[in-house]
Enzyme design. Structure first.
Site, PDB file in Angstrom:
ATOM      1  N   ARG A   1     -13.903  -2.105   3.694  1.00  0.00           N
ATOM      2  CA  ARG A   1     -13.466  -2.269   5.035  1.00  0.00           C
ATOM      3  C   ARG A   1     -14.467  -1.679   5.944  1.00  0.00           C
ATOM      4  NH1 ARG A   1      -7.667  -0.856   5.267  1.00  0.00           N
ATOM      5  NH2 ARG A   1      -6.546  -2.047   3.809  1.00  0.00           N
TER       6      ARG A   1
ATOM      7  N   ASP B   1      -0.426   7.227  20.428  1.00  0.00           N
ATOM      8  CA  ASP B   1      -1.163   6.607  19.051  1.00  0.00           C
ATOM      9  C   ASP B   1      -2.330   7.521  19.043  1.00  0.00           C
ATOM     10  OD1 ASP B   1      -0.741   4.218  17.055  1.00  0.00           O
ATOM     11  OD2 ASP B   1      -2.799   5.129  17.122  1.00  0.00           O
TER      12      ASP B   1
HETATM   13  C1  LIG Z   1       1.491   1.005  10.683  1.00  0.00           C
HETATM   14  S1  LIG Z   1       1.198   1.456  12.493  1.00  0.00           S
HETATM   15  C2  LIG Z   1       2.873   1.413  12.819  1.00  0.00           C
HETATM   16  C3  LIG Z   1       3.454   0.993  14.054  1.00  0.00           C
HETATM   17  C4  LIG Z   1       4.781   1.206  14.682  1.00  0.00           C
HETATM   18  N1  LIG Z   1       5.329   2.296  14.608  1.00  0.00           N
HETATM   19  C5  LIG Z   1       5.569   0.212  13.651  1.00  0.00           C
HETATM   20  O1  LIG Z   1       6.303   0.702  12.619  1.00  0.00           O
HETATM   21  O2  LIG Z   1       5.589  -1.019  13.788  1.00  0.00           O
HETATM   22  C6  LIG Z   1       0.526   3.115  12.222  1.00  0.00           C
HETATM   23  C7  LIG Z   1       0.009   3.449  13.491  1.00  0.00           C
HETATM   24  O3  LIG Z   1      -0.170   5.080  13.361  1.00  0.00           O
HETATM   25  C8  LIG Z   1      -1.387   5.371  13.977  1.00  0.00           C
HETATM   26  N2  LIG Z   1      -1.826   6.687  13.497  1.00  0.00           N
HETATM   27  C9  LIG Z   1      -2.209   7.128  12.248  1.00  0.00           C
HETATM   28  N3  LIG Z   1      -2.526   8.533  12.136  1.00  0.00           N
HETATM   29  C10 LIG Z   1      -2.132   8.850  13.360  1.00  0.00           C
HETATM   30  C11 LIG Z   1      -2.013  10.056  13.916  1.00  0.00           C
HETATM   31  N4  LIG Z   1      -2.544  11.313  13.166  1.00  0.00           N
HETATM   32  N5  LIG Z   1      -1.406  10.266  14.904  1.00  0.00           N
HETATM   33  C12 LIG Z   1      -1.184   9.314  15.780  1.00  0.00           C
HETATM   34  N6  LIG Z   1      -1.005   8.216  15.419  1.00  0.00           N
HETATM   35  C13 LIG Z   1      -1.303   7.942  14.277  1.00  0.00           C
HETATM   36  C14 LIG Z   1      -2.215   4.299  13.622  1.00  0.00           C
HETATM   37  O4  LIG Z   1      -3.185   4.205  14.723  1.00  0.00           O
HETATM   38  C15 LIG Z   1      -1.268   3.124  13.747  1.00  0.00           C
HETATM   39  O5  LIG Z   1      -1.378   2.495  14.983  1.00  0.00           O
END
Ligand SMILES: C[S@@+](CC[C@H](N)C(=O)[O-])C[C@H]1O[C@@H](n2cnc3c(N)ncnc32)[C@H](O)[C@@H]1O
Length: 272
Positions: A36, A141
């Protein structure tokens, strides 16, 4: 050039990611990290992971960390993903708020915005007199990159292909000329959403008024159990009595100690 990652370099990246975002990489994801991040190292003309670790650590702006996080984690999302939650909002929650005509919702890992815009569409589609309601959605986010995309509200047309045409028509503008093939969310949706960078690992969230609903979907799966437990208990604190927490369909709070009442497989309730 093929990159190799030493045990120490892997541990460094893993610790950085965990400490800042809560994301747990596991013991043996070295090849994932190499595959990655290789393109990024090449782009930066770096010849080793040692130089990259130093670069990320020394970048006080946090921008490189965000890039690394975006490359190592997934931002995958969709409009109307896991639609049962939106059915529940329409059928079970909104009728109970009809008297106050007020609802405050937090989409807490909103990625590129499909989740909060879906919530907004559900609100507009479900109540009889939306103009009389006070809808408020906080969408956050950790990644500034996905948030910038979300705030623009601009998507490739394919992203809304599965959404019924009449809903697309009511809530999106169709791109013409240079914007052919794109759709943009209409201002009535953007007007009720505030985008903000928030890290779910923070001890406190700068959210003063209690919330009716929290969506935290498809991110807790990357957190270890103690991290999930801390987070879910913080969410409890920010909800009104009678409020709900939605988690992703492949997630579970079964092994986590929390005060919520489980009312459906991925829906938790703070008793009224
Ligand atoms: C797979 S996406 C989920 C998006 C949406 N909630 C959905 O279910 O379709 C996960 C998101 O979590 C965010 N993320 C990861 N760690 C985080 C943190 N500590 N605080 C806030 N957001 C976080 C990532 O940047 C990413 O955009």
């Amino acid at each position: 050039m093929e990159y190799a990652i030493s045990k120490q370099e892997y541990e460094k990246i893993r610790t950085l990611l965990y400490d800042e975002s809560g994301i747990s990489l596991g013991d043996s994801k070295q090849s994932l990290v190499v595959s990655r991040l290789t393109k990024r190292l090449r782009h930066l003309h770096m010849d080793s992971f040692a130089s990259y670790c130093e670069y990320v650590t020394q970048d006080n702006s946090g921008e490189e960390f965000t890039r690394m996080l975006d490359l190592l984690s997934t931002n995958k999302t969709d409009f109307f993903r896991e639609p049962k939650h939106f059915d529940f909002l329409r059928e079970r929650i909104l009728p109970t708020r009809e008297k106050d005509k007020q609802i405050r919702i937090w989409s807490s890992a909103c990625s590129t915005g499909e989740e909060p815009y879906t919530i907004a569409m559900t609100l507009y589609e479900s109540v009889r007199t939306p103009e009389q309601w006070n809808f408020q959605i906080l969408a956050s986010d950790i990644s500034t990159r996905v948030l910038a995309h979300a705030a623009k509200g601009l998507y490739a047309e394919e992203r809304v292909r599965e959404v019924p045409a009449e809903i697309v028509k009511r809530h999106f503008l169709q791109g013409r000329g240079d914007s052919e093939g794109l759709v943009k969310v209409k201002p009535h949706l953007s007007a009720i959403i505030t985008f903000r960078r928030l890290n779910l690992m923070d001890d406190r969230f700068p959210i003063k008024a209690p919330l009716d609903l929290i969506f935290c979907r498809n991110v807790m799966i990357y957190f270890d159990r103690p991290t999930q437990e801390r987070l879910v208990n913080k969410f409890y604190h920010h909800l009104k009595p009678g409020g709900y927490l939605f988690i992703g369909h492949s997630e579970s709070l079964q092994w986590v100690s929390h005060p919520f009442k489980s009312i459906a497989p991925t829906i938790y309730w703070k008793e009224a």
